[in-house]
Design a protein around this motif. Structure first.
Motif, PDB file in Angstrom:
ATOM      1  N   LEU A 115      10.256   6.001  -0.868  1.00 49.94           N
ATOM      2  CA  LEU A 115      11.361   6.758  -1.473  1.00 49.94           C
ATOM      3  C   LEU A 115      11.625   6.356  -2.922  1.00 49.94           C
ATOM      4  O   LEU A 115      11.628   7.218  -3.807  1.00 49.94           O
ATOM      5  N   PRO A 116      11.871   5.053  -3.206  1.00 50.83           N
ATOM      6  CA  PRO A 116      12.099   4.702  -4.612  1.00 50.83           C
ATOM      7  C   PRO A 116      10.871   4.943  -5.478  1.00 50.83           C
ATOM      8  O   PRO A 116      11.012   5.297  -6.659  1.00 50.83           O
ATOM      9  N   ALA A 117       9.677   4.772  -4.920  1.00 56.81           N
ATOM     10  CA  ALA A 117       8.459   4.988  -5.716  1.00 56.81           C
ATOM     11  C   ALA A 117       8.330   6.453  -6.122  1.00 56.81           C
ATOM     12  O   ALA A 117       8.033   6.771  -7.285  1.00 56.81           O
ATOM     13  N   ILE A 118       8.563   7.365  -5.179  1.00 54.36           N
ATOM     14  CA  ILE A 118       8.485   8.799  -5.489  1.00 54.36           C
ATOM     15  C   ILE A 118       9.592   9.186  -6.462  1.00 54.36           C
ATOM     16  O   ILE A 118       9.363   9.926  -7.430  1.00 54.36           O
ATOM     17  N   TRP A 119      10.783   8.682  -6.217  1.00 53.86           N
ATOM     18  CA  TRP A 119      11.925   9.038  -7.079  1.00 53.86           C
ATOM     19  C   TRP A 119      11.678   8.561  -8.510  1.00 53.86           C
ATOM     20  O   TRP A 119      11.885   9.310  -9.467  1.00 53.86           O
ATOM     21  N   LEU A 120      11.220   7.324  -8.657  1.00 57.02           N
ATOM     22  CA  LEU A 120      10.988   6.779  -9.997  1.00 57.02           C
ATOM     23  C   LEU A 120       9.920   7.569 -10.748  1.00 57.02           C
ATOM     24  O   LEU A 120      10.107   7.955 -11.907  1.00 57.02           O
ATOM     25  N   HIS A 152       0.831  -1.212   0.000  1.00 57.33           N
ATOM     26  CA  HIS A 152       0.000   0.000   0.000  1.00 57.33           C
ATOM     27  C   HIS A 152       0.866   1.262   0.000  1.00 57.33           C
ATOM     28  O   HIS A 152       0.595   2.215  -0.731  1.00 57.33           O
ATOM     29  N   GLN A 153       1.922   1.253   0.804  1.00 53.05           N
ATOM     30  CA  GLN A 153       2.785   2.436   0.912  1.00 53.05           C
ATOM     31  C   GLN A 153       3.549   2.706  -0.385  1.00 53.05           C
ATOM     32  O   GLN A 153       3.805   3.866  -0.722  1.00 53.05           O
ATOM     33  N   TRP A 154       3.938   1.661  -1.097  1.00 55.62           N
ATOM     34  CA  TRP A 154       4.637   1.857  -2.373  1.00 55.62           C
ATOM     35  C   TRP A 154       3.808   2.738  -3.309  1.00 55.62           C
ATOM     36  O   TRP A 154       4.333   3.606  -4.005  1.00 55.62           O
ATOM     37  N   GLU A 155       2.500   2.524  -3.296  1.00 55.92           N
ATOM     38  CA  GLU A 155       1.614   3.273  -4.191  1.00 55.92           C
ATOM     39  C   GLU A 155       1.244   4.651  -3.641  1.00 55.92           C
ATOM     40  O   GLU A 155       1.221   5.641  -4.391  1.00 55.92           O
ATOM     41  N   LEU A 156       0.942   4.733  -2.346  1.00 52.25           N
ATOM     42  CA  LEU A 156       0.238   5.892  -1.787  1.00 52.25           C
ATOM     43  C   LEU A 156       0.941   7.230  -1.992  1.00 52.25           C
ATOM     44  O   LEU A 156       0.395   8.148  -2.613  1.00 52.25           O
ATOM     45  N   TYR A 157       2.147   7.375  -1.452  1.00 53.31           N
ATOM     46  CA  TYR A 157       2.773   8.702  -1.463  1.00 53.31           C
ATOM     47  C   TYR A 157       3.283   9.094  -2.843  1.00 53.31           C
ATOM     48  O   TYR A 157       3.328  10.283  -3.178  1.00 53.31           O
ATOM     49  N   ALA A 158       3.638   8.113  -3.639  1.00 52.12           N
ATOM     50  CA  ALA A 158       4.008   8.434  -5.021  1.00 52.12           C
ATOM     51  C   ALA A 158       2.795   8.996  -5.761  1.00 52.12           C
ATOM     52  O   ALA A 158       2.904   9.969  -6.519  1.00 52.12           O
TER      53      ALA A 158
END
Length: 391
Positions: free
Chosen positions: A352-357, A220-226
């Motif tokens: 972090l990696p999700a937002i960066w990508l 869930h977190q991988w998706e949410l903040y990105a």
């Protein structure tokens, strides 16, 4: 005054959470005006967002390592964090033109948020333990509105200096800190007076059900903040297709993110009859489907895409309080605060990696970056599936 607040602890905590978490995306809310005035690129927005996430991760790890969440009153930690967060957020006004100092201040803001969000969860459990899923739904709903609030404040102050809504977030955080300090700690959790080593905070990971729930939360977190970081960009694309100016972006961004509060509250209501796991599964299914489908549907009329954004904003956060409630059910009772902090630290590390990508590839991929979010819900559902096999 204190007796009145203690008669209604949940409204006090969720209001303080709303005010405190307005610090989280305070820069995102003023970004269009700030970037236009100082000539900053979109990649800088990603860097500043990553700084907040990094600070939050460091702060939650600090709480887990030291056991602060189980050694000291949650209300006092929340209040101190809210006050310091208000100060460092306001300090960004002076450092906006200096990327290094701005990055440091946003990192410090994230550190302070680590004393607001996880401790708010512990306070909710301490004051209203009977319906943790429903109560936490209100708390995370306020986190969602707090995240969206800077966009509303920017929309309401268009034509005025960008510093105004930024400083407004600091004022709100200060008020939230004062409310929680007056409320104090709830009576339903044991108090710890000695050190709580990191292994106690991580002990819950040895419980199979907790581990499966944590896996769902991590997806869930991988998706949410990105997604929340991308919302102004996605909203701006559709508004541009409609021929509307950039002044509408903060209003639409606020609405799309803020509707997630209704998703949290509605999910909390459903959890009382259907259970937290049922709500979490369906929220992951809907948001995961949108990760996969949205780019392929990007040629539809913009009104349709805006409608899909609202569905996405509603579903992407609805599972968060249910994961927290499920985790609190299975974590060792004496180290709930540290267990939740450790889970938060790992989950936010994945942002972090999700937002960066997604922010790095937006200029070349456009809406297709949404596909990069899909592994989160998919893996989250797989992990939750393991809980069924154990019951």
């Amino acid at each position: 005054m204190i007796e009145f607040l203690r008669r209604y602890p949940l409204p006090v905590i969720v209001l303080a959470q709303l005010f405190g978490t307005s610090l989280w995306f305070s820069i995102n809310g003023v970004w269009l005006s700030l970037a236009g005035e100082l000539g900053l690129p979109e990649s800088q927005l990603g860097s500043l967002t990553l700084a907040v996430q990094g600070g939050f991760i460091a702060g939650t790890l600090l709480i887990a390592v030291t056991g602060l969440a189980d050694r000291f009153g949650a209300s006092r930690i929340f209040a101190v964090a809210g006050l310091l967060g208000a100060l460092v957020n306001a300090g960004f006004v002076l450092a906006a033109s200096q990327p290094t100092f701005g990055f440091i201040l946003r990192f410090a803001t994230g550190l302070c948020l680590a004393g607001i969000y996880p401790l708010g969860m512990k306070m909710v459990i301490a004051w209203t333990p009977k319906y943790a899923g429903a109560a936490l739904a209100w708390l995370v709903g306020m986190l969602t509105l707090g995240t969206a609030l800077p966009h509303l404040m920017r929309g309401a102050t268009l034509g005025l200096p960008w510093e105004w809504p930024l400083l407004g977030s600091s004022v709100l955080a200060f008020i939230g800190a004062a409310l929680v300090l007056l409320l104090g700690d709830g009576p339903h959790l044991p108090k710890s007076t000695g050190p709580v080593p990191l292994r106690h905070g991580l002990a819950a990971l040895r419980v199979p059900r907790f581990r499966a729930v944590a896996g769902g939360y991590f997806g869930h977190q991988w998706e949410l903040y990105a997604l929340w970081t991308l919302i102004p960009l996605l909203a701006g694309r559709e508004l541009s297709r409609l021929g509307l100016g950039s002044g509408w972006v903060p209003w639409l961004a606020f609405a799309v993110i803020g509707i997630g509060a209704l998703g949290c509250i509605g999910g909390g209501w459903l959890s009382r009859s259907k259970g937290s796991e049922w709500v979490a599964r369906w929220a992951l299914r809907i948001s995961g489907a949108l990760c996969l489908l949205y780019p392929w549907l990007s040629g539809l009329p913009p009104q349709w895409l805006i409608g899909l954004l609202f569905v996405w904003g509603l579903s992407v956060i609805a599972d968060s309080p249910q994961f927290s409630a499920l985790a609190a059910e299975t974590a060792p009772r004496a180290s709930i605060g540290s267990s939740l902090a450790a889970m938060n630290a790992v989950g936010y590390g994945l942002t972090l990696p999700a937002i960066w990508l997604t922010t790095s590839l937006w200029s070349s991929w456009g809406v297709w970056v949404a596909l990069l979010l899909a592994p989160g819900p998919v893996l989250g559902l797989w992990s939750l599936g393991r809980t069924s096999k154990r019951h």
